[in-house]
Design an enzyme around this catalytic site. Structure first.
Site, PDB file in Angstrom:
ATOM      1  N   SER A  50       0.817  -1.059  -0.002  1.00 43.79           N
ATOM      2  CA  SER A  50      -0.010   0.108  -0.023  1.00 43.79           C
ATOM      3  C   SER A  50       0.817   1.395  -0.112  1.00 43.79           C
ATOM      4  O   SER A  50       0.399   2.385  -0.418  1.00 43.79           O
ATOM      5  CB  SER A  50      -0.802   0.151   1.054  1.00 43.79           C
ATOM      6  N   LYS A  91       1.422   3.727   7.052  1.00 46.50           N
ATOM      7  CA  LYS A  91       0.343   4.510   6.295  1.00 46.50           C
ATOM      8  C   LYS A  91       1.272   6.159   6.205  1.00 46.50           C
ATOM      9  O   LYS A  91       2.042   6.520   7.206  1.00 46.50           O
ATOM     10  CB  LYS A  91      -0.744   4.890   6.306  1.00 46.50           C
TER      11      LYS A  91
END
Length: 254
Positions: A50, A91
């Site tokens: 991601s 993230k």
């Protein structure tokens, strides 16, 4: 009456003392660097794709242990939140408490409080995300992955309390460098968030930690090699024509 004059053999007391000092200082720097790094940094393995292309799944990263209050926009952080599965996640922070995050603005860019953000770390050249709008509550952080088309991030949790944001207290560390593979290097702070209130965070001491280890190792090796190298050079000089480690001189009694 006779006497013997001895020439320097290349391993004088000063040289031995300096080599010993180099090894001692090298040990302090080498071990100190490792201890410093172990205290300040936590190694992690990136679990998913991601965050590509910035970091890849399986990369070993060095994350500085920090308090959630130190987090700034643009930081890549490791956090753990029950609503996200209660497991370590990696993230990028794109919004802090009070921010309105939206996509897409002019040119398909992500906007923070109406300001379009340049994100050169994104792989795709199209819109920075699918369309969404979220307001970040105080004390919370809005997270996105750099692989916007496949990342399961705050956008997936927009219907949750906090509109997909996580509390600052959930943050455990901030990424500073990719340790493996070796070509990963340092992770720069994105300039696109620098003009916003609070600016961007400063890098941790990873350069100093690595420098301490490298310089320490060099001093240890250099100091340890001094004796064998100087001995070999001395033997070569003794074997050279006209050379010799000792010179005998005799003097008669007149």
């Amino acid at each position: 009456m006779s006497g013997t004059v001895r020439t320097d053999d290349g391993r004088g007391r000063l040289g031995n003392a300096l080599s010993g000092l180099a090894v001692a200082v090298g040990c302090v720097l080498f071990l100190g660097g490792f201890i410093w790094g172990a205290v300040v940094y936590q190694p992690y393995t990136v679990p998913t794709d991601s965050m590509t292309p910035t970091v890849q799944a399986g990369d070993r990263v060095l994350a500085e242990r920090i308090d959630g209050d130190q987090v700034r926009r643009g930081d890549i952080v490791v956090f753990r939140d029950k609503q996200w599965g209660d497991m370590p996640m990696v993230k990028r922070v794109v919004g802090v408490g009070g921010d309105t995050i939206a996509c897409c603005g002019d040119g398909g860019k992500l906007t923070v409080n109406g300001k379009a953000i340049d994100e050169p770390y994104l792989r795709t050249k199209g819109p920075a995300s699918n369309k969404f709008t979220a307001t970040v509550p105080d004390g919370q952080l809005f997270m996105l992955g750099d692989e916007r088309m496949g990342s399961l991030d705050s956008r997936v949790h927009l219907q949750d309390p906090g509109q997909g944001s996580v509390p600052r207290s959930a943050v455990k560390a901030r990424l500073d460098a990719v340790a493996w593979p070796l070509n990963g290097g340092l992770l720069e702070r994105p300039k696109g968030f620098a003009a916003l209130p609070g600016g961007v965070s400063q890098p941790g001491p990873v350069k100093l930690v690595v420098g301490s280890v490298v310089v320490g190792a060099a001093l240890i090796v250099g100091g340890a090699l001094y004796g064998p190298i100087s001995t070999r050079l001395f033997r070569k000089r003794r074997g050279a024509p006209g050379g010799g480690g000792r010179r005998k001189a005799t003097a008669g009694v007149g």
